[in-house]
Structures are given as C-alpha cells and as structure tokens.
Scaffold this motif. Sequence first.
Motif, mmCIF file in Angstrom:
data_model
loop_
_atom_site.group_PDB
_atom_site.id
_atom_site.type_symbol
_atom_site.label_atom_id
_atom_site.label_comp_id
_atom_site.label_asym_id
_atom_site.label_seq_id
_atom_site.Cartn_x
_atom_site.Cartn_y
_atom_site.Cartn_z
ATOM 1 N N UNK A 254 0.253 -12.232 24.063
ATOM 2 C CA UNK A 254 -0.850 -11.406 24.563
ATOM 3 C C UNK A 254 -0.396 -9.979 24.833
ATOM 4 N N UNK A 255 0.840 -9.829 25.304
ATOM 5 C CA UNK A 255 1.315 -8.476 25.599
ATOM 6 C C UNK A 255 1.379 -7.633 24.331
ATOM 7 N N UNK A 256 1.632 -8.295 23.218
ATOM 8 C CA UNK A 256 1.721 -7.539 21.956
ATOM 9 C C UNK A 256 0.381 -6.867 21.623
ATOM 10 N N UNK A 257 -0.734 -7.512 22.009
ATOM 11 C CA UNK A 257 -2.048 -6.885 21.758
ATOM 12 C C UNK A 257 -2.193 -5.617 22.602
ATOM 13 N N UNK A 258 -1.745 -5.705 23.856
ATOM 14 C CA UNK A 258 -1.932 -4.549 24.742
ATOM 15 C C UNK A 258 -1.019 -3.403 24.349
ATOM 16 N N UNK A 259 0.093 -3.745 23.686
ATOM 17 C CA UNK A 259 0.977 -2.672 23.197
ATOM 18 C C UNK A 259 0.567 -2.199 21.802
ATOM 19 N N UNK A 260 -0.466 -2.816 21.272
ATOM 20 C CA UNK A 260 -0.977 -2.475 19.936
ATOM 21 C C UNK A 260 0.071 -2.695 18.844
ATOM 22 N N UNK A 261 0.779 -3.808 18.956
ATOM 23 C CA UNK A 261 1.739 -4.124 17.891
ATOM 24 C C UNK A 261 1.003 -4.814 16.736
ATOM 25 N N UNK A 262 1.631 -4.808 15.557
ATOM 26 C CA UNK A 262 0.987 -5.405 14.375
ATOM 27 C C UNK A 262 0.893 -6.919 14.511
ATOM 28 N N UNK A 263 -0.217 -7.451 14.071
ATOM 29 C CA UNK A 263 -0.333 -8.916 14.046
ATOM 30 C C UNK A 263 -1.210 -9.358 12.889
ATOM 31 N N UNK A 264 -0.926 -10.572 12.435
ATOM 32 C CA UNK A 264 -1.733 -11.188 11.384
ATOM 33 C C UNK A 264 -2.542 -12.308 12.012
ATOM 34 N N UNK A 265 -3.826 -12.346 11.730
ATOM 35 C CA UNK A 265 -4.679 -13.428 12.230
ATOM 36 C C UNK A 265 -5.161 -14.257 11.055
ATOM 37 N N UNK A 266 -5.023 -15.566 11.139
ATOM 38 C CA UNK A 266 -5.444 -16.470 10.072
ATOM 39 C C UNK A 266 -6.560 -17.378 10.584
ATOM 40 N N UNK A 267 -7.514 -17.663 9.708
ATOM 41 C CA UNK A 267 -8.592 -18.591 10.071
ATOM 42 C C UNK A 267 -9.913 -17.862 10.280
ATOM 43 N N UNK A 268 -10.983 -18.649 10.445
ATOM 44 C CA UNK A 268 -12.326 -18.083 10.589
ATOM 45 C C UNK A 268 -12.400 -17.191 11.825
ATOM 46 N N UNK A 269 -12.907 -15.985 11.659
ATOM 47 C CA UNK A 269 -13.096 -15.062 12.787
ATOM 48 C C UNK A 269 -11.815 -14.376 13.231
ATOM 49 N N UNK A 270 -10.671 -14.708 12.622
ATOM 50 C CA UNK A 270 -9.404 -14.104 13.075
ATOM 51 C C UNK A 270 -9.321 -12.652 12.587
ATOM 52 N N UNK A 271 -8.698 -11.833 13.427
ATOM 53 C CA UNK A 271 -8.563 -10.402 13.116
ATOM 54 C C UNK A 271 -7.078 -10.102 12.920
ATOM 55 N N UNK A 272 -6.772 -9.240 11.966
ATOM 56 C CA UNK A 272 -5.390 -8.790 11.750
ATOM 57 C C UNK A 272 -5.366 -7.280 11.887
ATOM 58 N N UNK A 273 -4.327 -6.756 12.504
ATOM 59 C CA UNK A 273 -4.170 -5.294 12.521
ATOM 60 C C UNK A 273 -2.743 -4.976 12.109
ATOM 61 N N UNK A 274 -2.617 -4.314 10.985
ATOM 62 C CA UNK A 274 -1.298 -3.893 10.505
ATOM 63 C C UNK A 274 -1.395 -2.388 10.249
ATOM 64 N N UNK A 275 -0.594 -1.648 10.976
ATOM 65 C CA UNK A 275 -0.651 -0.178 10.990
ATOM 66 C C UNK A 275 -2.097 0.245 11.277
ATOM 67 N N UNK A 276 -2.715 0.994 10.349
ATOM 68 C CA UNK A 276 -4.081 1.475 10.650
ATOM 69 C C UNK A 276 -5.153 0.647 9.942
ATOM 70 N N UNK A 277 -4.763 -0.534 9.452
ATOM 71 C CA UNK A 277 -5.767 -1.354 8.740
ATOM 72 C C UNK A 277 -6.136 -2.568 9.594
ATOM 73 N N UNK A 278 -7.415 -2.699 9.846
ATOM 74 C CA UNK A 278 -7.889 -3.876 10.591
ATOM 75 C C UNK A 278 -8.719 -4.727 9.645
ATOM 76 N N UNK A 279 -8.414 -5.991 9.601
ATOM 77 C CA UNK A 279 -9.186 -6.861 8.715
ATOM 78 C C UNK A 279 -9.710 -8.027 9.530
ATOM 79 N N UNK A 280 -10.995 -8.318 9.351
ATOM 80 C CA UNK A 280 -11.649 -9.357 10.151
ATOM 81 C C UNK A 280 -12.165 -10.442 9.218
ATOM 82 N N UNK A 281 -11.653 -11.651 9.406
ATOM 83 C CA UNK A 281 -12.119 -12.777 8.578
ATOM 84 C C UNK A 281 -13.537 -13.171 8.973
ATOM 85 N N UNK A 282 -14.281 -13.703 8.001
ATOM 86 C CA UNK A 282 -15.640 -14.165 8.301
ATOM 87 C C UNK A 282 -15.583 -15.192 9.430
ATOM 88 N N UNK A 283 -16.546 -15.091 10.309
ATOM 89 C CA UNK A 283 -16.548 -15.952 11.500
ATOM 90 C C UNK A 283 -17.141 -17.332 11.198
#
Length: 389
Positions: A254-283
């Motif tokens: 959770x702390x990684x989100x508050x520090x705005x570190x890169x993360x990959x989200x997998x699965x329905x509705x999951x969000x990924x943010x890598x550098x300046x690209x945010x990708x949101x999977x269909x919910x």
Amino acid sequence: MHIYVHIPFCLKKCYYCDFASQGLDEFAGGAPIDEYFAALGAEIKSRSEDFEAKIARTVYFGGGTPGVGGIDNIVKILDLLKKVYRFAPDCEISFETNPKIFSDKDYRRMLEAGFNRISIGVQSLNDGVLKLLGRAHDARGAEAALIMAREAGFKNISADFMIGMPYQKGGFAHKTVFSDMRLPLLEHISVYQFCVCDNTVIASKLDKGEIIQPGDEWMAEEYISVCNQLASMGFTQYEISNFASGPDYISKHNYSYWLKEDYLGFGAGAVSTVKDIRRSNYRDIRAYTLGVKAGAYFDTEILEPREQFLEKVMLALRTTRGLTKDMLPGGSFEILQKNPGLKKLAKQEFIDLSPAGLTLGPKGFMVMNNIVLTVMDSLASGRIAHEQK
Ligand code: SF4
C-alpha cells in the motif's frame, strides 16, 4: 515494481460495497471462475515485457475475496507470477480474505505457497453492525479466523475495521472500542471511515430512512478516539487509515501507491501505472475475459505532468511523513510556508508546518480535503505569481 492481482468474486455482496466484485449468488448458471483464471493467466503471460528487468518487491491478491476463486487457482497464479517475473528475496506477498472461507488447513496451504502477509476483513466485532452491513461472517467467526491464521504460522496479520457505521432507525450508533475487543495480537490494523456508495443496498435503506448515518462530528470523535486507542495499544499511525505495530509491519504494497511507485495490476478492473502511462482493465468480468481473448480489454491514458504532480501531493498528505520540502520544485515550499490559510491551520493544530515539510495528524486527517485544496491553491497561485514576474 509492485504487482496487484484482482479476484472479483465474493461469497455474497456486502450491502455497502461498490468494489469491482460480484457475489457467487449473482451469476445465473454459476460463476465463470475457470474462465476468469484462464484469462488472468493469459494476461499475466502476455505482459512480461511491461516489467522490463525490474524486480517485484510486493505482490498483493485483492478483490473481492480471492479465496472464493479456490486455493488451487490462487496458488497456480502465484506460481505463474514467480515464473514470469522476478521476486525480491524479501518480497511481501499478501492476500485479502473474509473470515468465513478458510479453514486452518487452507491458511497453512496459503503460507506454504509463499504468502507471508494476510489482511482479514473484520470490519466490526459487533454482530448487529455486521448484520446491517450484510457481511457473511459474525464476530466470533472473525476472532476465530484471526486465531487460525496465527496458529497456521502467519507472522504478519492485518485486520480491516470500519468506523462511522450506520444504525437502525430507533437504535443507537455503535462506536468502535478496541479495548473491548478480544483481539489476538495483530501486526497491522486498517480503519476506514464508512462512506455510502450510490446504488448499494445501504444507500437505498438510508434514502428510505430505515437506517441512519451518524454525522461528521460523530465520525470525527470516533476517528480521534480510535487513533488514540491504537496509539496506546502500541500501534503507530503511518497513513490516514493505517496503523502498524512496528516499522517492519507497514504495508509495503500500500505504501508503494502513496509514493507513486510503478505497479502492474492484473484482472478485471485492475489498474496499472508505469511511468506516465495508466492502464485500466475492463471492470466487467465477462468483458474482461472475452477481451483478453480478443486482445482488447483495457483503456489507456497518458498522465500529464501537472496531473502527476497533483496526485503526488495528495497522496503524500495522506501519510504521516507528509509533504516534504524535497518533493516540491525549488521555492514552492517557501510559498506554502507564507500562505495565511496554512499558517492559520498550523496555529489551530490541523497541520504541522516545519522547515522540513507539512504533515497532518489525526485532527488534520479529518479535514484533509480542505487542507489539500488550500495546498493546491497556494501552489497554483505561487506558480502564477512566479510566471507573471
Ligand atoms: S467481501 Fe469485500 S469486496 Fe466482497 S462484497 Fe464485501 S466488501 Fe465488497
């Protein structure tokens, strides 16, 4: 890099929940669990290039209630992640669960599979409140689950609670008092402020006047009281809703989100943010599983530098570390220090404005939105003044 895996199934939908999740009873003809896990596996395999050579420092299985998808499926996905990506030796590997679904054998299996942190949704240890929320478990079940997880060998256990709960018309509001609870030792506690989401059972009961929601003043008193109780029990607050029994037990994920570190989200509705690209999977579960097969299951947005900066400021203010001088461009912190609104908030002890940064405590967190707005306005007007020079 951090990894989030979303499992959108629950035993039944809680009355207040608007997360990307569905109760098993909502699927005519049965939940598409096998199709979902097949799509999830395919997504994970197809995205290894998003990861470059980075190492996963945390992995989090959330939902929904991941275990509702079956332990075999969860373990297979964790094994797949280990094959496709590189895990740090001290990788924090967490899963969320509901107190109702796992036996002691199940907890042991999760531990053996590599999970080393568990977050159990307790919400309340008052049966009346749990019933009103539509939770699938009762207080005794929640206590039993915490004990079972500990006895299975989990050394890092977190429990979620909620405050500011609604109550039946003609009844009484219930305040969370941790000292009254027979809680086994926990390493981490999250306390969320109850909020009403549109199109939920609770929202409609509130509209009809069947249940009542306590006001802001009640919420503020309960929040401050809970922060004080947890401090006296040895927990340190590190974010608006999160308390750890020691620095090793701060949720790294959770702390990684508050520090705005890169993360990959997998699965329905999951969000990924890598550098300046945010990708949101269909919910929607079906749109996601069909979309993975067709290669079209997400939307992408490019985050503008200003948007990223605002996010960084807002997220920093959620933590007790706060907004430090070094997070801001040169001269910006001095603008904040001179702002009359912020000076007044400091005098009233809503914020602490030191030479190193701006931090909030429990009193400030209760009015965080106003503080964030004042900080943003101050930074924006400082920038305009600077540009006009
Ligand atoms: S268990 Fe969690 S995700 Fe599932 S319905 Fe309840 S609150 Fe929502």
